[in-house]
Motif scaffolding. Structure first.
Motif, mmCIF file in Angstrom:
data_model
loop_
_atom_site.group_PDB
_atom_site.id
_atom_site.type_symbol
_atom_site.label_atom_id
_atom_site.label_comp_id
_atom_site.label_asym_id
_atom_site.label_seq_id
_atom_site.Cartn_x
_atom_site.Cartn_y
_atom_site.Cartn_z
ATOM 1 N N ASP A 385 0.838 -1.204 0.000
ATOM 2 C CA ASP A 385 0.000 0.000 0.000
ATOM 3 C C ASP A 385 0.869 1.249 0.000
ATOM 4 O OD1 ASP A 385 -2.262 1.549 0.007
ATOM 5 O OD2 ASP A 385 -2.892 1.016 2.046
ATOM 6 N N LEU A 386 1.861 1.286 0.890
ATOM 7 C CA LEU A 386 2.721 2.469 0.977
ATOM 8 C C LEU A 386 3.630 2.593 -0.236
ATOM 9 C CD1 LEU A 386 3.579 2.248 4.778
ATOM 10 C CD2 LEU A 386 1.985 3.816 3.659
ATOM 11 N N HIS A 387 4.066 1.469 -0.800
ATOM 12 C CA HIS A 387 4.884 1.523 -2.026
ATOM 13 C C HIS A 387 4.051 2.049 -3.196
ATOM 14 C CE1 HIS A 387 8.263 0.236 -4.620
ATOM 15 N NE2 HIS A 387 7.303 0.045 -5.519
ATOM 16 N N LEU A 388 2.841 1.547 -3.345
ATOM 17 C CA LEU A 388 1.983 2.008 -4.442
ATOM 18 C C LEU A 388 1.695 3.495 -4.340
ATOM 19 C CD1 LEU A 388 -0.451 -1.039 -4.459
ATOM 20 C CD2 LEU A 388 0.973 -0.343 -6.392
ATOM 21 N N ARG A 389 1.645 4.007 -3.136
ATOM 22 C CA ARG A 389 1.388 5.444 -2.962
ATOM 23 C C ARG A 389 2.544 6.295 -3.476
ATOM 24 N NH1 ARG A 389 -3.036 6.303 0.239
ATOM 25 N NH2 ARG A 389 -4.019 4.343 0.818
ATOM 26 N N ASP A 451 7.333 7.387 5.127
ATOM 27 C CA ASP A 451 6.593 8.086 4.068
ATOM 28 C C ASP A 451 5.309 8.688 4.604
ATOM 29 O OD1 ASP A 451 8.516 7.334 2.281
ATOM 30 O OD2 ASP A 451 7.248 5.966 1.124
ATOM 31 N N ALA A 452 4.678 7.983 5.568
ATOM 32 C CA ALA A 452 3.414 8.441 6.135
ATOM 33 C C ALA A 452 3.611 9.078 7.504
ATOM 34 C CB ALA A 452 2.436 7.269 6.248
ATOM 35 N N ALA A 560 4.341 14.436 4.699
ATOM 36 C CA ALA A 560 4.170 13.101 5.278
ATOM 37 C C ALA A 560 2.878 13.010 6.070
ATOM 38 C CB ALA A 560 5.364 12.756 6.167
ATOM 39 N N ARG A 561 2.535 14.073 6.794
ATOM 40 C CA ARG A 561 1.289 14.064 7.562
ATOM 41 C C ARG A 561 0.081 13.998 6.617
ATOM 42 N NH1 ARG A 561 4.211 17.746 10.952
ATOM 43 N NH2 ARG A 561 3.247 19.549 9.911
ATOM 44 N N ARG A 566 -4.324 10.513 4.059
ATOM 45 C CA ARG A 566 -4.894 9.817 2.909
ATOM 46 C C ARG A 566 -4.774 8.294 3.085
ATOM 47 N NH1 ARG A 566 -6.539 13.158 -0.771
ATOM 48 N NH2 ARG A 566 -6.758 11.550 -2.358
ATOM 49 N N TRP A 567 -3.694 7.854 3.692
ATOM 50 C CA TRP A 567 -3.544 6.415 3.986
ATOM 51 C C TRP A 567 -4.624 5.961 4.962
ATOM 52 C CZ3 TRP A 567 -1.739 4.542 8.910
ATOM 53 C CH2 TRP A 567 -1.578 3.153 8.971
#
Length: 573
Positions: A385-389, A451-452, A560-561, A566-567
């Motif tokens: 999920d985080l990679h796709l973002r 990243d998040a 990042a925030r 969005r995550w």
């Protein structure tokens, strides 16, 4: 047409009387009882509970020749009228994948009850029930005008869980689709306790179901109607998905905790989401089902891991939990993952392929040599999920594309289909994803979390590490787990040893063992093994990480925030 009659009128005997009736098409007929039920990847040999098998045609009793432990053959006369097969099934095991019948209720996983008749798998099966007075049936098959239930084929029949008893049924709708909720808790009053304790439960459940529909972007749920059966017991947790319903087991004690309701909603959401991911968007190896042999399914990491990752978001999307609670739940999974040594021994693909012989047969040493595809699959789902973002997409977008291209048409997928779908959203995953599936090295989890604006923080244990888990049983302290390559293993401790004393001081509680340990010093441990006393020398190591916490980075950038927000909403970047 195959006619099936189940007689449950003597529940105190825990026996289900089964009668199958059909007009044979061939002079030789084979009968097989499934060895497992879809969704639970373990050969269960249901034939263990079958007894008294006999077959009749008219007044003539036919000889049955056993070909395999759960397969019989008989010779009959196709011109001599209907054939009747009668037998009994012992129903004494209360799980979502077995059978249980007593004076309070009955639950039947029909794969454990109904013989598959050769040549009739795709024929309609009509089900009739004989129940104790005052009992009601709850199942997912359409009821006919004559009071029977009709399944279009054998697969649909055994996919319908059957709950019976004097239960109350509660109804609600999700996007126009009728849903039913039935709770068995030992007595009707115990079933009502749940709604008394949580008056908004049905609204909460409906909101989680609605969040699944929004997540998948598919309009109404794909079921024609939906049945939820909840077995509410003192302690327990689990579920099994079906095309038009689910069976859950959950503990009353858990519901008394602050997280209890949220965890129940996550469990429901997990099984509800399986309507899309697993039941209809399903591995090709499960199309069609082989009820006798275990198919190797290398993509269970996707079927269960992706669903396990997303189920924690569903209460949040439904407005029934908070971002802080989601971070806590994600942190628990990440902590459990990092503290499982088996992740460095068994790859995620191996975990999927070995489900039949490892995950459901775990012993006290299993955590040192294996990792659950539920858990590691959920961690990989977070990474994906985080990679796709980073590429402007997200995991939900890939899942929706797979649903629209394969799932809604009932087409089974191979792992190559999954790899292609992820690579289409992020080309570098064509190389990265296979490496993550086959390798033992973790992806750069800390970098993806950053990243998040998130980080994992270590929490040290309060006592030295001995590599041992002990539990108190009736005043005795027993070794319940011994870590591979740990100080206790090096000293010679085994699972099942009674821990009697450390340095001459009597041990009775796990807390005593921890507080009396001295890191770096040899200490004398007295144990009892198979009735014999033994003195062992153990040398504990300094405290290790006890758990990991998922937290917001104090120094996170505004970008990042924003990505974190969005995550949390499962929205693409």
């Amino acid at each position: 047409m195959v006619d099936l009659l189940l007689n449950l009128q003597a529940p105190h005997r825990h026996l289900v009387e089964v009668t199958l009736r059909l007009v044979p098409r061939t002079p030789v007929l084979r009968l097989r009882l499934p060895a497992w039920t879809p969704g639970s990847y373990l050969i269960r040999d249901y034939v263990r509970q079958l007894e008294g098998l006999e077959a009749h045609q008219g007044q003539r009793r036919l000889a049955l020749r056993r070909l395999e432990p759960s397969c019989w053959e008989l010779v009959c006369d196709p011109t001599a009228g209907a054939l009747q097969v009668r037998y009994r099934v012992m129903a004494s095991e209360l799980t979502v994948r077995t059978c249980h019948l007593d004076s309070e209720h009955g639950f039947l996983a029909l794969a454990a009850v109904v013989l598959e008749l050769e040549g009739e798998r795709w024929s309609p099966h009509r089900l009739r029930l004989q129940l104790p007075e005052g009992w009601r049936p709850f199942l997912t098959l359409p009821q006919q005008a004559d009071g029977s239930w009709l399944a279009p084929d054998f697969d649909a029949l055994v996919d319908s869980p059957l709950e019976v008893g004097p239960h109350r049924e509660h109804r609600f709708e999700v996007r126009g689709v009728p849903h039913r909720w039935v709770t068995w808790g030992g007595t009707p009053e115990q079933g009502d306790w749940l709604l008394q304790r949580f008056p908004t439960l049905l609204d909460d459940v409906a909101a989680v179901a609605e969040s699944c529909c929004r997540l998948m972007g598919s309009g109404p749920p794909p079921c024609r109607d939906y049945l939820v059966v909840l077995h509410l017991i003192d302690d327990g947790y689990g579920g099994l998905e079906h095309d038009h319903g689910t069976v859950l087991v959950y503990g009353r004690r858990a519901l008394e905790t602050p997280d209890g309701l949220r965890k129940l909603l996550q469990l429901f959401g997990h099984e509800y989401l399986h309507q899309w991911n697993v039941r209809r968007l399903r591995p090709a190896e499960l199309t069609p089902i082989d009820y006798q042999r275990p198919p190797i399914v290398p993509t269970l990491w996707f079927a269960e891991g992706i669903t396990s990752y997303l189920d924690q978001f569903l209460p949040l999307l439904a407005g029934r939990s908070t971002p802080a609670e989601l971070l806590g739940d994600q942190g628990e999974d990440l902590s459990r993952y990092r503290l499982t040594p088996g992740r460095s021994v068994q790859s995620l693909r191996e975990s999927s392929q070995e489900a039949w012989v490892k995950l459901y047969r775990a012993d006290a040493y299993a955590a040192d040599s294996q990792i659950s595809y539920y858990l590691k699959g959920a961690v990989l789902a977070l990474v994906l999920d985080l990679h796709l973002r980073r590429h402007g997409s997200c995991l939900v977008a890939v899942l929706r594309n797979l649903w629209q291209g394969l799932g809604q048409w009932g087409r089974g997928y191979r792992e190559t289909d999954l790899l292609a779908a992820f690579a289409a959203a992020a080309p570098d995953l064509a190389a990265l994803l296979p490496a993550w599936l086959d390798g033992l090295e973790d992806p750069n989890l800390d970098g993806y979390l950053a990243d998040a604006g998130l980080q994992l923080s270590a929490v040290a244990a309060p006592h030295p590490w001995i590599g041992l888990v002990a539990r108190s049983e009736a005043g005795q302290l027993m070794a319940s787990r011994v870590y591979r390559d740990g100080p206790a293993e090096a000293a010679g401790v085994m699972v099942g040893d009674e821990l009697l004393a450390l340095e001459g001081r009597r041990l009775r509680e796990p807390e005593q063992l921890g507080s009396w340990l001295a890191a770096g010093q040899e200490q004398e441990l007295l144990i009892c093994r198979r009735g014999q006393l033994r003195f062992l020398q153990v040398q504990a190591q300094p405290p290790r990480t006890e758990r990991w916490k998922l937290e917001e980075q104090p120094q996170a950038t505004p970008e990042a925030r924003e990505r974190r927000q969005r995550w949390l909403g499962l929205l693409p970047c």
